[in-house]
Every structure is written in structure tokens, then in C-alpha cells.
Design a protein around this motif. Structure first.
Motif, short mmCIF file in Angstrom:
data_model
loop_
_atom_site.label_atom_id
_atom_site.label_comp_id
_atom_site.label_asym_id
_atom_site.label_seq_id
_atom_site.Cartn_x
_atom_site.Cartn_y
_atom_site.Cartn_z
N VAL A 8 -3.89 -38.15 -46.31
CA VAL A 8 -4.79 -39.03 -46.88
C VAL A 8 -4.36 -39.03 -48.36
N ALA A 9 -4.57 -40.50 -49.05
CA ALA A 9 -4.54 -40.41 -50.44
C ALA A 9 -5.35 -41.40 -50.82
N LEU A 10 -5.94 -41.18 -51.87
CA LEU A 10 -7.11 -42.03 -52.83
C LEU A 10 -6.43 -42.60 -53.81
N VAL A 11 -6.37 -43.87 -53.82
CA VAL A 11 -5.68 -44.81 -55.02
C VAL A 11 -6.61 -45.61 -55.60
N THR A 12 -7.01 -45.38 -57.03
CA THR A 12 -8.01 -46.13 -57.63
C THR A 12 -7.32 -47.31 -58.40
N GLY A 13 -8.16 -48.52 -58.56
CA GLY A 13 -7.51 -49.73 -59.00
C GLY A 13 -6.14 -50.21 -58.31
N ALA A 14 -6.63 -50.15 -56.67
CA ALA A 14 -5.38 -50.79 -55.66
C ALA A 14 -5.31 -51.91 -55.42
N SER A 15 -6.29 -52.68 -56.11
CA SER A 15 -6.21 -54.32 -55.80
C SER A 15 -5.16 -54.95 -56.58
N ALA A 16 -4.48 -54.46 -57.40
CA ALA A 16 -3.40 -55.37 -58.11
C ALA A 16 -2.23 -54.30 -59.07
N GLY A 17 -1.38 -54.89 -59.34
CA GLY A 17 -0.36 -54.23 -60.26
C GLY A 17 -0.01 -53.03 -59.74
N ILE A 18 0.34 -51.77 -60.60
CA ILE A 18 0.72 -50.52 -60.22
C ILE A 18 -0.02 -49.98 -59.07
N GLY A 19 -1.43 -50.09 -59.13
CA GLY A 19 -2.13 -49.47 -57.89
C GLY A 19 -1.80 -50.08 -56.59
N GLU A 20 -1.67 -51.54 -56.75
CA GLU A 20 -1.33 -52.23 -55.62
C GLU A 20 0.12 -51.51 -55.14
N GLU A 21 1.22 -51.52 -55.83
CA GLU A 21 2.36 -51.03 -55.43
C GLU A 21 2.43 -49.68 -54.90
N ILE A 22 1.47 -48.89 -55.57
CA ILE A 22 1.58 -47.16 -55.19
C ILE A 22 1.01 -47.28 -53.77
N GLN A 41 -11.39 -57.38 -51.36
CA GLN A 41 -10.57 -58.55 -50.65
C GLN A 41 -9.29 -58.67 -50.79
N LYS A 42 -8.78 -58.12 -52.12
CA LYS A 42 -7.29 -58.35 -52.17
C LYS A 42 -6.72 -56.93 -51.56
N ILE A 43 -7.38 -55.78 -51.41
CA ILE A 43 -6.96 -54.71 -50.97
C ILE A 43 -7.01 -54.88 -49.61
N GLN A 44 -7.77 -55.74 -48.70
CA GLN A 44 -7.75 -55.95 -47.41
C GLN A 44 -6.68 -56.79 -46.97
N ALA A 45 -6.32 -57.90 -47.94
CA ALA A 45 -5.10 -58.53 -47.71
C ALA A 45 -4.00 -58.03 -47.95
N LEU A 46 -3.81 -56.89 -48.65
CA LEU A 46 -2.56 -56.20 -48.63
C LEU A 46 -2.54 -55.30 -47.26
N SER A 47 -3.75 -54.72 -46.85
CA SER A 47 -3.81 -54.06 -45.67
C SER A 47 -3.40 -54.64 -44.47
N ASP A 48 -3.73 -55.86 -44.38
CA ASP A 48 -3.19 -57.10 -43.07
C ASP A 48 -1.46 -57.05 -43.42
N GLN A 49 -1.11 -57.14 -44.58
CA GLN A 49 0.26 -57.23 -44.65
C GLN A 49 1.14 -56.20 -44.14
N LEU A 50 0.38 -54.93 -44.29
CA LEU A 50 0.94 -53.71 -44.19
C LEU A 50 0.91 -53.42 -42.69
N SER A 51 0.07 -54.33 -41.77
CA SER A 51 -0.09 -53.85 -40.44
C SER A 51 1.21 -53.47 -39.87
N GLY A 52 1.20 -52.63 -38.93
CA GLY A 52 2.59 -52.05 -38.30
C GLY A 52 3.42 -51.08 -39.16
N SER A 53 3.22 -50.87 -40.49
CA SER A 53 3.69 -49.86 -41.04
C SER A 53 3.22 -48.25 -40.70
#
Length: 258
Positions: A8-22, A41-53
Motif C-alpha cells: 500500500v502507498a499513500l500519495v498526497t495531491g493525487a488529483s492532478a499533475g505529478i501526483g496523478e501520474e505517480i 472526483q478527479k481521483i475517482q475518475a482516474l481510478s475508473d480509468q485504471l480498472s483492470g490494472s
């Protein structure tokens, strides 16, 4: 990254930019990532994109300036991992406000101190308290610092001051980790110009997308860094063998002068 698969990892500022990509790269590498930000909401959208990872991204709402919310994040992770917790802590959240030292806003200064200095200090303390309680000896702390933590630029001098503080924090934490005789490691990554919305927000640009394109004009070959470059540096540090602690990584675009 094999040894981190399923952890498990915790990433802060994960909704955009560098945090999103990390967050994206860690999930692709098989980690369970809790992405923390005010805009879930932005993080959840990314989570949906990564479904199946191979891994999974879980959105968690948190204002890093609020100590109680930070503590709640660690409590929630522990509950949802059946007494486990985060083994990797990525302190990525950051903020900048343009303005000179002699004319700047006290509110802006306080905001930068809270987000850039106090918040990662609180988060790292809570992270270490948590992994010590679980007898985890191989955790990893990452600070996304800045080249502005190593030289003073011609804009946002107070921001530079907060990033110089981060440089000191990272070395202080490194020394304390060694005194504890733990194998938990710490890494600071200091990017130069990265094409994200960060500068646009600092200058309160009306068109954030255009502000991202404006980075091209700041380097002579029109090729600033991309967020994925910073994520690659995080993966490099995490992938280092246990005997090797990658403490500081400076990354500039090839065409950046300072």
C-alpha cells in the motif's frame, strides 16, 4: 518494483499533475494506492480509468492542512486493509503563490507554509508512527521537493523558502531514521520545469490549460519535463536494492539553464 506488488502507498495531491501520474504508475506496478486530495472526483475518475490494472487506486478526501483529516486518512487505510496500512508515503501535495517578499500576501505565505512544510511533516510523523506500530522495517518516504529548494529563482521567493525548508526536513528525517536503526528509507525528488498546471495556479492564470503550454517557451528547445518523468524517478528510488538509499534526485529539462 516486484517487492512492492500488493503493498500500500499513500500519495498526497493525487488529483492532478505529478501526483496523478505517480498514482498511475504505482497502480500499474501492482500497488494499492490511496490517492489523497480535496478533489476526490478527479481521483475517482482516474481510478475508473485504471480498472483492470495490476494494482488499485482508492480515492480518499483529505485537506493536508487539516491534521485531524490526515490522522483520519491513516485510520481509514488501517481499517480498510484489515489492520495493515501504508508502507510507502509520497508527500507530493504542494502549492505556490506568486508575489515578492516585500509586497506579498500573508495569507499566501501561510498557505505555502501549511501545505509545503507543516503538512508533509505531520504526514511523515503519522506514517512513521503507523509503520512502527506494525513493526514494518522497510517503508519508504518520498518528498516531491523542487529545484527551488536548492537555488532562489526570480519568482515566488517565499515559495523557495518553503522548499529550502523541505530540503532541511528531508535530511533531518534521514538522520533520525538512521538513529532509529530502521531500514525505512527517504528520497527527495527535485524537479525543474514540469509541464503541469502548477505554475498556472501560482499565477492565478485564467486559462490553466494554456498556462501548461506556456512552459514550452521557458526552455530553449521547447521541451520541459513531463509528470511521467517524476513518476519514473519515484519508481527508480523505490526499486533500489535495500542496501541503497537514493536520497536526492535533481531533475531539470535538458534545456533549462538554472
Amino acid at each position: 518494483m516486484e517487492r512492492w506488488s500488493g503493498r500500500v502507498a499513500l500519495v498526497t495531491g493525487a488529483s492532478a499533475g505529478i501526483g496523478e501520474e505517480i498514482a498511475r504508475q504505482l497502480v500499474t506496478s501492482g500497488m494499492i494506492v490511496y490517492g489523497a486530495a480535496r478533489n476526490v472526483q478527479k481521483i475517482q475518475a482516474l481510478s475508473d480509468q485504471l480498472s483492470g490494472s495490476p494494482g488499485k487506486l482508492i480515492a480518499i478526501k483529505c485537506d493536508v492542512k487539516n491534521e485531524e483529516e490526515v490522522k483520519r486518512v491513516f485510520k481509514q487505510i488501517k481499517e480498510e486493509t484489515n489492520g495493515g496500512g501504508a508502507d510507502v508515503c509520497i508527500n507530493n501535495a504542494g502549492v505556490s503563490h506568486d508575489g515578492t517578499l516585500l509586497t506579498g500576501s500573508t495569507d499566501d505565505w501561510r498557505d505555502m507554509l501549511d501545505v509545503n512544510v507543516l503538512a508533509p511533516s505531520v504526514i511523515t510523523r503519522e506514517f512513521m508512527n503507523d509503520i512502527k506500530s506494525r513493526k514494518i522495517d522497510d517503508g519508504h518516504i518520498v518528498f516531491i521537493n523542487s529545484m527551488s529548494g536548492h537555488r532562489v529563482t526570480n519568482y515566488s521567493h517565499f515559495y523557495c523558502a518553503t522548499k529550502y525548508a523541505v530540503t532541511a526536513l528531508v535530511e533531518g528525517i534521514r538522520q533520525e531514521l538512521r538513529e532509529m536503526k530502521t531500514n525505512t528509507r527517504i528520497t527527495a525528488i527535485s524537479p525543474g520545469l514540469v509541464r503541469t498546471e502548477f505554475r498556472g495556479r501560482a499565477s492565478k492564470a485564467a486559462d490553466i490549460e494554456q498556462s501548461k503550454k506556456d512552459y514550452d517557451s521557458l526552455v530553449y528547445n521547447g521541451q520541459p519535463l513531463e509528470a511521467v518523468d517524476m513518476a519514473s524517478a519515484v519508481l527508480f528510488a523505490l526499486s533500489a536494492p535495500p542496501r541503497m538509499e537514493v536520497n536526492d534526485i535533481y531533475i531539470r529539462p535538458t534545456a533549462q539553464v538554472h
